[in-house]
Design an enzyme around this catalytic site. Sequence first.
Site, PDB file in Angstrom:
ATOM      1  N   SER A 216       0.817  -1.213   0.000  1.00 57.46           N
ATOM      2  CA  SER A 216       0.000   0.000   0.000  1.00 57.46           C
ATOM      3  C   SER A 216       0.862   1.279   0.000  1.00 57.46           C
ATOM      4  O   SER A 216       1.545   1.559  -0.972  1.00 57.46           O
ATOM      5  CB  SER A 216      -0.957  -0.036   1.198  1.00 57.46           C
ATOM      6  OG  SER A 216      -1.945   0.946   1.098  1.00 57.46           O
TER       7      SER A 216
ATOM      8  N   ASP B 143      10.195   5.539 -10.155  1.00 59.03           N
ATOM      9  CA  ASP B 143       9.796   6.131 -11.439  1.00 59.03           C
ATOM     10  C   ASP B 143      10.560   7.414 -11.735  1.00 59.03           C
ATOM     11  O   ASP B 143      10.853   7.723 -12.892  1.00 59.03           O
ATOM     12  CB  ASP B 143       8.291   6.399 -11.461  1.00 59.03           C
ATOM     13  CG  ASP B 143       7.484   5.133 -11.731  1.00 59.03           C
ATOM     14  OD1 ASP B 143       8.101   4.053 -11.890  1.00 59.03           O
ATOM     15  OD2 ASP B 143       6.245   5.213 -11.793  1.00 59.03           O
TER      16      ASP B 143
ATOM     17  N   LYS C 103      -0.651  -4.246  -3.129  1.00 63.79           N
ATOM     18  CA  LYS C 103      -1.950  -3.720  -2.683  1.00 63.79           C
ATOM     19  C   LYS C 103      -2.031  -2.256  -3.108  1.00 63.79           C
ATOM     20  O   LYS C 103      -1.638  -1.364  -2.374  1.00 63.79           O
ATOM     21  CB  LYS C 103      -2.122  -3.837  -1.178  1.00 63.79           C
ATOM     22  CG  LYS C 103      -3.507  -3.401  -0.719  1.00 63.79           C
ATOM     23  CD  LYS C 103      -3.621  -3.343   0.797  1.00 63.79           C
ATOM     24  CE  LYS C 103      -5.005  -2.880   1.224  1.00 63.79           C
ATOM     25  NZ  LYS C 103      -5.311  -1.513   0.784  1.00 63.79           N
TER      26      LYS C 103
END
Length: 376
Positions: free
Chosen positions: A284, A295, A309
């Site tokens: 999460s 990224d 998740k």
Amino acid sequence: MKKLLTFITVALFFFEISYSDNSDIYKKIDLFGEVLEKINKEYVNEIDQSKSMDAAINGLLQSLDPYSAYMTPESFEGMQTETSGEFGGLGIEVGMEAGVVKVISPIDNTPASKAGLKAGDYIVKVKNVQVQGKSLMEAVDLMRGPVGSSIEITVRRRGVKKALVFNITREIIQVQSVKSELVENNIGYIRLTSFNENSSDQIKKNIKKFNKNKDLKGFILDLRNNPGGLLSQAIKISDFFLENGEIVSTKSRKVSENRKWFAKKGDLTNGKTLVVLINYGSASASEIVAGALKDHKRAIILGENSYGKGSVQSIIPLKNRGAIRLTIAKYYLPSGKSISEVGVTPDIEVIESSENFKFNSETDNQLNFALKLLNG
């Protein structure tokens, strides 16, 4: 006149479709009532129809995804008590996978982590009661009990043939989300175990403290076995290490739930090398931070693939004083990729070196690899 007739025909067509759809739903409701009546009359044992209805509601929600579930008034009240930050229990975050209770993550320094439970373990028995086929809330209720009492839990673990049995004593669980230390006099190590209301403030203080060291080479952000927490904290903590750019977005059926969050100018670490440690228990909010930093090529992600998740759950109270936990949106990384059921893949894969590794110990293979990486 021809256009008017065409319009009336189309309108009637849509009315018939709508009526037909509702008719099918009503037929299914009638079928459900018939099945419940047959069970009540014919099943070998007498059943509690109220519990059967609760199970049916929960089955509907869990057919959507592993994170949606029904909470009875009793379990909803228990959840509200536990979110106060101090509660009696084992210290594990659990979820459902294909009808089996799965350990998402054991919390550091709790009975579960000390006993040796690991992220990814499947709980098959609680007190000799088979939990497969039970709802998540039913399984959690079995694990609850008075502080100081013990409980036997049987698990299945990937790569281990025999079932593992753990005898665990319940304790008051006090979650301290941030731990830190200066490692080898030049690496700022920050361990984050959950994303609670004070996590970002604590991490900010630790970064400022480490920055005073003139020999500081870089930082390690340890998110292993961190099951997540508050989205707002994940955004703030990601922002500490970024100069700009998107951090995360959410997409939902409701336009109001479609949002994007961006970093503000100013990297608190002044661009120093950052290594983020993740494992299968990182879920999460942990995946949001690790994914955003990956990224933007701001950090080296090291360890194992994370849990996967990547969804947002909302607790919706019901008239009976119970509630449903319902998935209302999904998280997306700056690259546009979803975390759901995929997780974050590390730049450098390093498998955990022991069954029960201890953070900052010589047996911690992942931490040692990160230290060598930062020291060249």
